[in-house]
Design an enzyme around this catalytic site. Structure first.
Site, PDB file in Angstrom:
ATOM      1  N   CYS A 103      69.470  34.062  11.439  1.00  0.00           N
ATOM      2  CA  CYS A 103      70.480  34.623  11.022  1.00  0.00           C
ATOM      3  C   CYS A 103      71.529  34.565  12.444  1.00  0.00           C
ATOM      4  CB  CYS A 103      70.366  36.031  10.601  1.00  0.00           C
ATOM      5  SG  CYS A 103      71.770  36.826   9.958  1.00  0.00           S
ATOM      6  N   HIS A 208      76.129  38.533   4.982  1.00  0.00           N
ATOM      7  CA  HIS A 208      76.563  37.400   5.437  1.00  0.00           C
ATOM      8  C   HIS A 208      78.142  37.064   4.785  1.00  0.00           C
ATOM      9  CE1 HIS A 208      72.206  35.788   5.472  1.00  0.00           C
ATOM     10  NE2 HIS A 208      72.530  36.536   6.685  1.00  0.00           N
ATOM     11  N   PHE A 209      78.812  36.558   5.859  1.00  0.00           N
ATOM     12  CA  PHE A 209      80.307  36.423   5.331  1.00  0.00           C
ATOM     13  C   PHE A 209      80.968  35.326   6.200  1.00  0.00           C
ATOM     14  CE2 PHE A 209      80.016  39.072   9.154  1.00  0.00           C
ATOM     15  CZ  PHE A 209      81.198  38.640  10.180  1.00  0.00           C
ATOM     16  N   GLU A 211      84.816  34.953   7.951  1.00  0.00           N
ATOM     17  CA  GLU A 211      86.013  35.814   7.978  1.00  0.00           C
ATOM     18  C   GLU A 211      87.098  35.086   8.973  1.00  0.00           C
ATOM     19  OE1 GLU A 211      85.807  40.436   8.273  1.00  0.00           O
ATOM     20  OE2 GLU A 211      86.268  39.951  10.502  1.00  0.00           O
ATOM     21  N   ASN A 335      67.393  36.428  15.322  1.00  0.00           N
ATOM     22  CA  ASN A 335      66.076  36.480  14.668  1.00  0.00           C
ATOM     23  C   ASN A 335      65.282  35.286  14.931  1.00  0.00           C
ATOM     24  OD1 ASN A 335      67.345  38.652  13.363  1.00  0.00           O
ATOM     25  ND2 ASN A 335      66.804  37.756  11.302  1.00  0.00           N
ATOM     26  N   PRO A 398      80.078  40.540  15.789  1.00  0.00           N
ATOM     27  CA  PRO A 398      80.868  40.919  14.581  1.00  0.00           C
ATOM     28  C   PRO A 398      80.959  42.327  14.542  1.00  0.00           C
ATOM     29  CG  PRO A 398      79.219  39.359  14.049  1.00  0.00           C
ATOM     30  CD  PRO A 398      78.817  39.934  15.556  1.00  0.00           C
ATOM     31  N   SER A 400      82.578  45.490  11.296  1.00  0.00           N
ATOM     32  CA  SER A 400      82.454  45.668   9.967  1.00  0.00           C
ATOM     33  C   SER A 400      83.964  45.021   9.607  1.00  0.00           C
ATOM     34  CB  SER A 400      82.481  47.086   9.350  1.00  0.00           C
ATOM     35  OG  SER A 400      83.685  47.842   9.807  1.00  0.00           O
ATOM     36  N   HIS A 424      74.065  42.319  18.717  1.00  0.00           N
ATOM     37  CA  HIS A 424      74.613  41.326  17.711  1.00  0.00           C
ATOM     38  C   HIS A 424      75.326  41.667  16.823  1.00  0.00           C
ATOM     39  CE1 HIS A 424      72.240  43.069  14.285  1.00  0.00           C
ATOM     40  NE2 HIS A 424      72.284  41.964  13.737  1.00  0.00           N
ATOM     41  N   GLY A 425      75.854  43.022  16.706  1.00  0.00           N
ATOM     42  CA  GLY A 425      76.797  43.571  15.941  1.00  0.00           C
ATOM     43  C   GLY A 425      77.213  44.854  15.916  1.00  0.00           C
TER      44      GLY A 425
END
EC number: 6.5.1.-
Length: 502
Positions: A103, A208-209, A211, A335, A398, A400, A424-425
């Site tokens: 991921c 998942h997205f 953007e 991951n 990333p 939100s 990672h986010g």
């Protein structure tokens, strides 16, 4: 020494942003949390710290088991966890890799400025949502026949480029050039291949997205120049993984571990940390299968990139490469577990050792597990793409839907502090169930559009609620800690324009 305690787990503050759970009992090594006091408070609210302490029991774990600033509770091993395990005497743990193998996230640059997109956000988000498959179940950019699946599993992005779904620079700007050479498709079950067959080129669901973003701030001009980023520029962020194929592969090997290595499983404090001994047949087969899943996920993101280029070309009536200059900045995996060489403490026998048991330091091959953590190699590291080697590996963090995301570079302290890793986010604060109780998807979409001019389109309102801005930690704080620790230096900040989700 300052200390904190959460549910009976004591942490000592070693220095700013570094908290240690001391080694005791059957722990092989201590555990460390890299966090500010505010982030530590949030990390301590769920089961993250217990999971991190449990992870230190994995055979062959060297030096501290780590939790990144965005850490939160996961399956066995915390999300945001980094565990380096001796590749000769230790083990490899599917539980410390996760179900959604690779991921990861990639950023695509464009030559467009925000003013070129302003007023066309709805047209663009509608076109992207129609063209790029998302949500649970099947449907992909291509129908994956047996040859396509095998090509993706064995050769990764190299296969996709040869098939016309990318350009040569897509290879150079991807971690490992988009291909794990140790991938072994024959160790991926037919059931897993069947699940992935009609999902090549699809976002999936959950967090998942895709953007479209604009660059709002540049913090290090020289590095941003090397990355091809400037204020006002439009970029595209793609976050997804190996879909049902990776999930099935993880499940297959967890079940095999239960059957074939029950003794090791019984020795661990949490069976969700399931692991296979290094050198065992199962360990070698899982490593090969995982490499194939990593390749599949890279192809998945590559096919979405291909379709995104086509959509931009149609919407802006221009060639996506020659005119819009839609080139890959970087693709980085989460991951995964990879064999890497790192300097660690060793004992008189030359094997990895910790504390007073270590008499020297030496390079050793390790399985570096990064679950919800990002590789962050510094400048001059041989595995950083040549175009970026003088400044360091790009790292993409990333945020939100209602917050900024960040581009970092691998920091000079990353190899000594975190095995070349960072966050990672933003990291979740709420479970998906709690988020759906707290937020209503339609309200979230309306608020984002009316208050921040962010256009969101999703398969269901529930997905939007699960990913509402209030569900996540403060990404600014996560990045600040990474920067101040020297494991990931801030380069640029981006802000959402439009977003599509499953």
């Amino acid at each position: 020494m300052t200390s904190r305690e959460f549910d009976g787990i004591r942490l000592e503050k070693l220095r700013e942003h570094v908290w240690e759970i001391p080694r005791e009992g059957d722990m092989n090594v201590p555990a460390r949390v890299l966090a500010s006091e505010d982030l530590l408070e949030e990390i301590g609210e769920d089961d993250t710290l217990r999971q991190l302490r449990n992870a230190t029991h994995l055979p062959g774990m060297v030096e501290p088991a780590l939790c990144m600033p965005d850490g939160h509770q996961g399956y066995g091993f915390p999300v945001g966890g980094v565990g380096a395990i001796d590749a000769r005497t230790g083990c490899i743990s599917p539980g410390a890799v996760g179900y959604d193998i690779n991921c990861g996230v990639r950023m695509v640059r464009t030559s467009l400025a925000y003013d070129d997109v302003r007023g066309r956000e709805e047209e663009l988000v509608d076109a992207l949502f129609e063209a790029i498959p998302s949500g649970l179940g099947g449907g992909g950019v291509i129908d994956g026949d047996a040859d396509a699946i095998d090509g993706a599993l064995e050769r990764g992005v190299e296969w996709a480029v040869e098939e016309g779904y990318g350009i040569e620079s897509d290879l150079a700007q991807c971690e490992d050039e988009g291909r794990r050479p140790d991938a072994r498709p024959e160790y991926v079950s037919q059931k897993a291949k069947d699940r992935g067959r009609n999902q090549l080129g699809s976002l999936g669901s959950g967090n998942h997205f895709l953007e479209v973003q604009r660059v709002t701030d540049v913090f290090r001009d020289e590095v941003a120049d090397a990355y091809g980023l400037s204020e006002g520029q439009v970029v595209v962020l793609i976050h997804c993984g190996s879909r049902g194929l990776g999930h099935q592969t993880c499940n297959d090997y967890l079940r095999r571990i239960e059957r074939e290595h029950a003794d090791l499983l019984e020795s661990l404090p949490d069976k969700e940390l399931a692991a296979a001994p290094a050198g065992s047949e199962l360990a070698e087969e899982y490593y090969g299968a995982m490499g194939a899943c990593i390749n599949f996920a890279w192809v998945n993101r590559q096919l979405i990139t291909h379709r995104t280029r086509e959509v931009f070309g149609d919407v802006f009536d221009a060639d996506p490469i020659d005119d819009l200059e839609m080139e890959l900045l970087y693709d980085v995996a989460h991951n995964i577990a990879k064999k890497e060489t790192h300097e660690v403490g060793v004992g008189p026998d030359g094997l990895p050792a910790v504390g007073d048991e270590a008499v020297d330091r030496a390079d050793r091959e390790l399985y570096v597990h990064r679950k919800g953590a990002t590789r962050a190699f510094p400048a001059d590291h041989e595995e950083v793409p040549e175009a970026y080697r003088s400044v360091g590996q790009p790292v993409i963090i990333p945020g939100s839907m209602g917050a900024g995301s960040y581009v970092l570079r691998g920091g000079s302290e990353s190899m000594s502090v975190s095995f070349g890793s960072t966050a990672h986010g933003a990291g979740r604060l709420m479970s998906r169930t709690q988020a759906k109780q707290e937020f209503w998807g339609g309200d979230v979409q309306d608020d984002l559009e009316s208050e921040q001019a962010i256009y969101v389109k999703a398969q269901s309102g529930a997905t939007v609620a699960e990913e509402a801005p209030g569900v996540y930690k403060d990404v600014d704080e996560v990045v600040r800690v990474s920067d101040e620790l020297g494991i990931g230096d801030t380069v640029a900040r981006t802000f959402p324009v439009c977003n599509i989700k499953g």
